[in-house]
Design a protein around this motif. Structure first.
Motif, PDB file in Angstrom:
ATOM      1  N   ALA A 205       0.830  -1.208   0.000  1.00 44.67           N
ATOM      2  CA  ALA A 205       0.000   0.000   0.000  1.00 44.67           C
ATOM      3  C   ALA A 205       0.861   1.253   0.000  1.00 44.67           C
ATOM      4  N   TYR A 206       2.008   1.161   0.682  1.00 46.55           N
ATOM      5  CA  TYR A 206       2.924   2.305   0.743  1.00 46.55           C
ATOM      6  C   TYR A 206       3.422   2.666  -0.649  1.00 46.55           C
ATOM      7  N   GLU A 213       0.725   9.245  -5.793  1.00 41.33           N
ATOM      8  CA  GLU A 213       1.164  10.623  -5.558  1.00 41.33           C
ATOM      9  C   GLU A 213       1.932  11.158  -6.760  1.00 41.33           C
ATOM     10  N   LEU A 214       2.834  10.299  -7.279  1.00 39.32           N
ATOM     11  CA  LEU A 214       3.618  10.694  -8.446  1.00 39.32           C
ATOM     12  C   LEU A 214       2.693  11.013  -9.612  1.00 39.32           C
TER      13      LEU A 214
END
Lengths: 218, 500
Positions: A205-206, A213-214
């Motif tokens: 998930a990280y 986000e990118l």
């Protein structure tokens, strides 16, 4: 490897070892001693008994009268269902071997597996007639069905304990202690597996969130 | 770059909206107007059993002043009594078959007693002779007056040693039985229903709810100091929120302020049917407990169990409970099986904001809403009246007709549980066991299925007894015969005479 399958001798041994399971069922102490020490059991027969047990469990879902067992088919995943039976058994096998091997247990992993599988025969033997009979009784007569249901499970459990005692050459007291230890080992393994998978999913998930986000910022 | 960003946004928006659609759909299904729970507890939509034939606010009721906090309604024959609590009056209407309401009386005071004016009348009941019982809450009394409002006598706060003297008598709901004995509830009195004899003397409390507490609370209380104990909840029976007397003289009572956990563990029942001794005799043969909605999760800001505020019992023993929490009506049959659920929270006709009272006239329902200050009149739809007709026909012993009615119900709703069970039961009575079994099996009715199966098995055995005996004989005699034959052969072979 496949040469063995062509030999008549292989089949004779297979059926003989399968038949031996009935002897184990009625004479547990003697039977499970001979199972490994006299090499009267085979892995093929053990796996057959396990598969039969699982198969009967699935058949039960469909062919037991709805009066005693009603199945919510919409939610049933047959693979998960099979896994929910086989997975705990395998955990037991590994857990039992892992604990006993540290304390003079004579059984090897394969032998523990074989003993456990052989001990599951009563389930098949009792459940098939119960399944058929359930279609011919009313709800008031259903007490017999539920009693036999319990008996089949308790019988299996007792056989497993007896089998472990004989395979590892344990005394009764030591056997009982290590049954409890094995169960504890199973619990610890479940805990570790849960921890492991939740860590993995958090880790995934990280990275997924970093990726997301990118994408947002591009 | 900027353009790319816009495209991405658009793409993301589509993805989000597409993925959001099924979620909305699933929710919409949960919130349908009328439904039942099937064997698995899944919501199955069903046709609406009642439609709204009229909604009456003060204008339609022919009043000058709006209703103010009306607490309850009562039906006697074709008269509807409306307690307009906040305006200190009771309005009596005559309702004709075309649902026209005619104001025939407005009770604000009675004759022959001081104080004469009613103060916050909360409930009313009428005896066979036409005597009116009024729960005059603000004046701490229950009045008995004749049809011309002449004072007969009144009922006061019960004189009981165990009752706290500080407690003010606030009669809120009352029922009377055929002998004109009075049963009433009062705010703050939790010993059960207050029972008065016909002449007005207090004769005791009946039907207190069982006290519920959990072990941890009990243990904690054991070790708590005096001050702590005073601040804790005490283990006392709950009060009753409402009562209703069915035509057979049983009281349907709804305990108030039930904890969700107690309801879930069935320590306290949401509805109790009290006999003369105050014991709960409600039949609960349904798949699920008689407590309204099965799912208590938060939806649209409402969570927790259904809270029944009123109940009415139709002549066919279907009782309809009014849920204040989600503003729904729950109909149960005499076996405690769910007949329908309908209603919801809202401003549309057929939805409520704070329903407080339900009554029936024939098969029509009146629901009083405390916040809307309106009475909603429900009339059975084709579906609803078919269901009731099928039940009535079955109770009257008309099994063929009942079966036909249930089949018509099934045409309107092919998955309606009671229709299958109804047809099955009719077939069972007609001794068509094999068919009956099929219907019961579809809806997982194990008890009725077993009944049918037992008869079917009996029939089958008596028809095939010859074959069964033959098979048993063959199974036992053949091996026995073979064994015998072998033994004799063996004996002959080893007999001494032949050994020369």
């Amino acid at each position: 490897m496949f040469d063995a399958l062509k030999k008549k001798e292989t089949y004779r041994k297979y059926f003989k070892s399968l038949k031996f399971a009935f002897y184990c069922m009625t004479h547990p102490l003697d039977g499970f001693w001979d199972l490994t020490h006299e090499k009267r059991g085979t892995y093929a027969a053990a796996t057959t008994i396990l598969v039969l047990g699982v198969f009967v469990r699935i058949l039960k879902l469909k062919y037991t009268s709805f009066v005693f067992l009603s199945v919510y088919w919409e939610d049933l995943n047959i693979l998960m269902y099979v896994a929910s039976i086989v997975f705990p058994l395998m955990l037991w096998v590994v857990g039992n071997w892992a604990t006993t091997t540290l304390f003079d247990g004579k059984g090897r992993l394969g032998q523990v597996y074989m003993g456990t599988c052989y001990a599951l025969l009563p389930y098949t033997v009792i459940q098939i007639p119960v399944m058929i009979a359930s279609n011919f009784v009313t709800i008031e007569e259903g007490q017999f069905i539920s009693v036999l249901d319990v008996i089949s499970l308790v019988y299996c459990a007792l056989l497993i304990v007896a089998a472990m005692g004989q395979i590892h050459e344990f005394s009764l007291a030591k056997n009982l202690v290590f049954t409890v230890f094995s169960l504890a080992a199973v619990m610890i393994m479940i805990f570790l597996l849960l921890l492991f998978f939740s860590m993995i999913s958090q880790g995934v998930a990280y990275f997924v969130s970093i990726g997301r986000e990118l994408l947002f910022r591009m | 770059m900027k353009r790319k960003f816009t495209w991405l946004c658009l793409l993301l928006a589509t993805v989000v909206s597409v993925s959001a659609v099924p979620a909305v759909k699933a929710n919409a299904q949960e919130n349908n107007y009328s439904y039942i729970y099937d064997y698995w507890g899944d919501v199955q939509n069903c046709p609406t059993p009642y439609y709204v034939s009229r909604v009456l606010t003060y204008k339609e009721l022919g009043l000058e002043k709006n209703l103010k906090n009306p607490e309850s309604i009562y039906v006697h024959g074709n008269e509807l009594y409306l307690c307009d609590t906040g305006n200190n009056r009771i309005l009596v209407y005559e309702v004709d078959e075309k649902h026209n309401f005619k104001l025939i009386k407005e009770i604000t005071k009675v004759k022959g007693v001081e104080p004469a004016e009613l103060n916050a009348p909360a409930d009313v009941a009428v005896s066979e002779d036409g005597d009116i019982f009024i729960a005059d809450k603000g004046n701490a009394r229950v009045l008995k007056v004749d049809r011309n409002l002449n004072y007969i006598h009144h009922f006061e706060k019960p004189e009981d040693q165990t009752l706290d003297e500080q407690v003010v008598f606030q009669p809120s709901r009352l029922v009377i039985d055929t002998a004109e004995r009075l049963y009433c509830t009062s705010t703050g009195i939790n010993k059960g229903l207050i029972k008065y004899e016909e002449d007005g003397t207090f004769s005791g409390f009946i039907g207190a709810t069982p006290v519920s507490y959990n072990f941890m609370d009990y243990l904690f209380k054991k070790f708590a100091t005096q001050e702590q104990r005073a601040r804790m909840v005490s283990f006392v029976p709950t009060e009753y929120a409402n009562i209703y007397m069915d035509p057979k003289g049983f009281i349907y009572a709804l305990p108030d302020k039930i904890q969700d956990e107690d309801l879930d563990s069935e320590k306290i029942q949401a509805i109790r049917k009290l006999n003369m001794l105050g014991n709960d005799i409600l039949v609960r043969n349904g798949e699920y407990p008689v407590y309204g909605d099965l799912y208590w999760g938060n939806a649209a800001g409402i969570s927790g169990a259904s809270i029944f505020t009123d109940v009415t019992v139709l002549d066919n023993e279907v009782y309809i409970c009014l849920d204040r929490n989600r503003c729904r009506l729950f109909g149960y049959d005499d076996q405690g099986k769910l007949v329908f659920v309908m209603g919801g929270n809202g401003n549309i006709d057929g939805y409520f904001r704070q329903p407080t009272s339900i009554e029936h006239m024939g098969q029509e329902l009146f629901v009083l809403d405390n916040k809307d200050n309106a009475i909603t009149l429900f009339t059975p739809t084709e579906f609803g009246s078919l269901v009731y007709r099928a039940m009535d026909q079955f109770d009257a012993g008309l099994y063929d007709e009942s079966k036909a009615s249930w089949e018509q119900v099934m045409k309107l709703d092919g998955s309606y549980t009671l229709a299958y069970i109804g047809i099955g039961r009719a077939l069972l009575r007609q001794e068509n066991y094999k068919e009956a079994m099929k219907y019961f099996e579809v809806k997982y009715d194990a008890v009725n299925y077993s009944k049918a199966f037992q008869q079917y098995r009996k029939e089958w055995i008596s028809e095939n007894i010859g074959w069964i005996i033959a098979v048993i004989l063959v199974l036992f005699l053949v091996p026995f015969g073979i064994g015998r034959y072998k033994k004799i052969k063996h004996e002959i072979a080893t007999a001494d005479i032949f050994k020369r």
